[in-house]
Structure formats: structure tokens, C-alpha cells
Design an enzyme around this catalytic site. Structure first.
Site, PDB file in Angstrom:
ATOM      1  CG  ASN A 195      -1.703   1.232   1.418  1.00  0.00           C
ATOM      2  OD1 ASN A 195      -1.796   2.057   0.504  1.00  0.00           O
ATOM      3  ND2 ASN A 195      -2.288   1.400   2.602  1.00  0.00           N
ATOM      4  CE  LYS A 250      -0.030   3.291   4.801  1.00  0.00           C
ATOM      5  NZ  LYS A 250       0.105   3.393   6.239  1.00  0.00           N
ATOM      6  CG  HIS A 270      -5.679   1.819   5.367  1.00  0.00           C
ATOM      7  ND1 HIS A 270      -5.221   2.806   6.223  1.00  0.00           N
ATOM      8  CD2 HIS A 270      -4.656   0.958   5.191  1.00  0.00           C
ATOM      9  CE1 HIS A 270      -3.955   2.529   6.527  1.00  0.00           C
ATOM     10  NE2 HIS A 270      -3.597   1.409   5.923  1.00  0.00           N
ATOM     11  CD  GLU A 324      -2.775   5.524   6.792  1.00  0.00           C
ATOM     12  OE1 GLU A 324      -2.799   5.563   5.551  1.00  0.00           O
ATOM     13  OE2 GLU A 324      -1.832   5.032   7.448  1.00  0.00           O
ATOM     14  CD  GLU A 337      -2.985  -2.395   7.511  1.00  0.00           C
ATOM     15  OE1 GLU A 337      -1.820  -2.491   7.079  1.00  0.00           O
ATOM     16  OE2 GLU A 337      -3.737  -1.459   7.218  1.00  0.00           O
ATOM     17  N   GLY A 357       2.966   2.569  10.641  1.00  0.00           N
ATOM     18  CA  GLY A 357       3.890   3.684  10.450  1.00  0.00           C
ATOM     19  C   GLY A 357       4.654   4.075  11.701  1.00  0.00           C
ATOM     20  CB  SER A 382       5.835  -1.548  11.715  1.00  0.00           C
ATOM     21  OG  SER A 382       5.451  -0.193  11.958  1.00  0.00           O
TER      22      SER A 382
HETATM   23  P1  13P Z   1       3.424   0.609   7.579  1.00  0.00           P
HETATM   24  O1  13P Z   1       3.925  -0.676   6.979  1.00  0.00           O
HETATM   25  O2  13P Z   1       4.102   1.826   7.043  1.00  0.00           O
HETATM   26  O3  13P Z   1       3.355   0.536   9.066  1.00  0.00           O
HETATM   27  O4  13P Z   1       1.887   0.770   7.071  1.00  0.00           O
HETATM   28  C1  13P Z   1       1.003  -0.288   7.233  1.00  0.00           C
HETATM   29  C2  13P Z   1      -0.230   0.013   6.496  1.00  0.00           C
HETATM   30  O5  13P Z   1      -1.013   0.864   6.861  1.00  0.00           O
HETATM   31  C3  13P Z   1      -0.502  -0.741   5.260  1.00  0.00           C
HETATM   32  O6  13P Z   1      -1.803  -0.544   4.827  1.00  0.00           O
END
Ligand code: 13P
Length: 257
Positions: free
Chosen positions: A10, A12, A100, A102, A172, A178, A218
Site C-alpha cells: 500500500n 498510500k 483502511h 487512515e 492492521e 507507520g 510496520s
Molecule cells: P506501515 O507498513 O508503514 O506501518 O503501514 C502499514 C499500512 O497501513 C498498510 O496498509
């Protein structure tokens, strides 16, 4: 029954379409046939890069899947700024992230909205990746499983068993996204197993056996093999590390069991 692991990157809100092409070319160079035989490997660029990446995958017959980060639940209409499932299908997109964290936290995607998206994606013939996960506070309060159970149940509302069996759930934990903090492999395995248990309650054991449950948060080259080696973890949803072709390739290789 063995499930094919799904490793999805992903991206983003990173990379314009030229950077996207460069990353996919590097990734294709770093992957070997044994990697793409062992796992489904999917890139999930921003909307603006979907066409370029789709053309590259098609033109060079790259063994990569294409995903989108979100979509609207209607097929067309007066929804300024939105992208519909049929538009994605036309670009040979086969996976769509739904809910997601976010999107839930920053764009107001409620469980009901997420469910509409899941159903719309399935109706269009694509595979939803239903994202679920608890916050730090919810985990501290001992509510992680309850929160995830509610999200899975709501996300799958109105989805029949045949379609449910085809979908992907990404566990997740919000606190691991992140942050560099990863769930322990034991926790990831237990939570992915718990998601599978909820699917089994909603449908039956056969559907639960087929549904793929990924871990995300992560995931890095250094922890991927341990996470992906767990029986309930059917792959990874990778954020930051998927922006580096070599790192992402190492994670994909870790899915070879
Ligand atoms: P990170 O791998 O940067 O922690 O992000 C995970 C994520 O949100 C994947 O959708």
C-alpha cells in the site's frame, strides 16, 4: 487446505505515475519466479498511477496484481472527486482496500460505509481487502478482539458465503501502522486466528478456511519471515517498506514457505 499468501504494498499518498513506473520496474527485476509462484504479489498505488502501472503490468506480462486504495460504493453519479468500482475494473484492478484505518480516522469511513464499499467491490467482481484493527487505547483496555470482531461483522454484513470466501481481511493494529512498532508474531497469529473464527461464526468452517487474513503494521524485511511463518497469517499489507523495491522484494521472498 493451503491458502496462497497475499503480499500487498500500500503506497498510500506517495509516488507520481513516473515514480510508480520506476518502482514497479525495479520490483519486477528483484522478484524471481519462485516468489510469484509462492505468493500473490500486489501493488496498490494512488489512483493517478493506476493506469500507468496497469499498462506496464499488462505490456510486460509482469506477475503482479494491481490494487486500489479505496473506491466509492456507487457505480456512477454526482459524487465529485470519487472513483467507482467499474472504473477500477476497466484498469484491470483486482483488489481494493476497504476501510483502511487512515480512511476510517481521517475521512470518516464508518463501518456502514466500509460495508457498502465491500459489497460494491464484490459486485464489480474485484476482491476487497477489508482492513480492521484496534487503537492503542482499545488494546490497553483489553478490547482489541471485540473491536476487530465488530469491524469484521459489520464489514461483511449482507455478503453471502460464496463471496465471503473470496475476500481478504487485513488485520492492521492502528498503533503498529507507520510507527515501527510491530505486533509480536504470537499476537498477530492470535488476532488473525480470531478474525478467521469470526468468519467461521458468520458463515461456516469452510469459508473460514478459505478466507485470507493478512497482518499489516510496520512489516519490514527483518520481521517478515517470522510473521509470515505463522499459520494464521496469510500474508502482509505493507506500507512504508513497499516504497523500496528491494525491501518489498525481501518481504515477498519471506512468503516462500
Ligand atoms: P506501515 O507498513 O508503514 O506501518 O503501514 C502499514 C499500512 O497501513 C498498510 O496498509
Amino acid at each position: 487446505m493451503s491458502r496462497t499468501p497475499l503480499i500487498a504494498g500500500n503506497w498510500k499518498m506517495h509516488l507520481d505515475h513516473l515514480e510508480a513506473i520506476a518502482l514497479v520496474q525495479r520490483l519486477a527485476y528483484s522478484l524471481e519466479p519462485a516468489d510469484t509462484d509462492a505468493a500473490d504479489i500486489v501493488v496498490v498505488p494512488p489512483f493517478t498511477a493506476l493506469r500507468s502501472v496497469s499498462t506496464l503490468i499488462e505490456g510486460d506480462r509482469l506477475p503482479l496484481g494491481l490494487g486500489a486504495q479505496d473506491c466509492h460504493w456507487e457505480s456512477a453519479g454526482a459524487y465529485t472527486g470519487a472513483i467507482s468500482p467499474p472504473m477500477l475494473v476497466k484498469l484491470r484492478v483486482s483488489y481494493v482496500l476497504c476501510g483502511h484505518s487512515e480512511r476510517r480516522a481521517l475521512f470518516g469511513d464508518t463501518d456502514e460505509v466500509v460495508n457498502r464499499k465491500v459489497r460494491a467491490v464484490l459486485a464489480a467482481g474485484m476482491t476487497p481487502i477489508l482492513c480492521v484493527g484496534e487503537t492503542d487505547e482499545q488494546r490497553e483496555a483489553g478490547d482489541a478482539e471485540a473491536v476487530v470482531t465488530t469491524q469484521v461483522r459489520a464489514g461483511l454484513s449482507g455478503v453471502d458465503a460464496a463471496r465471503a470466501a473470496t475476500l481478504v481481511v487485513a488485520y492492521e493494529p492502528v498503533w503498529a501502522i507507520g510507527t515501527g512498532k510491530t505486533a509480536t508474531s504470537d499476537d498477530a497469529d492470535a488476532m488473525c486466528g480470531s478474525v478467521r473464527g469470526v468468519v467461521g461464526e458468520l458463515y461456516d468452517g469452510g469459508v473460514a478456511e478459505r478466507v485470507r487474513v493478512q497482518y499489516g503494521g510496520s512489516v519490514k524485511p527483518g520481521n517478515a519471515a517470522d510473521l509470515l511463518g505463522r499459520p494464521q497469517v496469510d500474508g502482509a499489507l505493507v506500507g512504508g517498506a513497499s516504497l523500496d523495491a528491494e525491501d518489498f522484494a525481501v518481504i515477498c521472498k519471506a512468503a516462500r514457505r
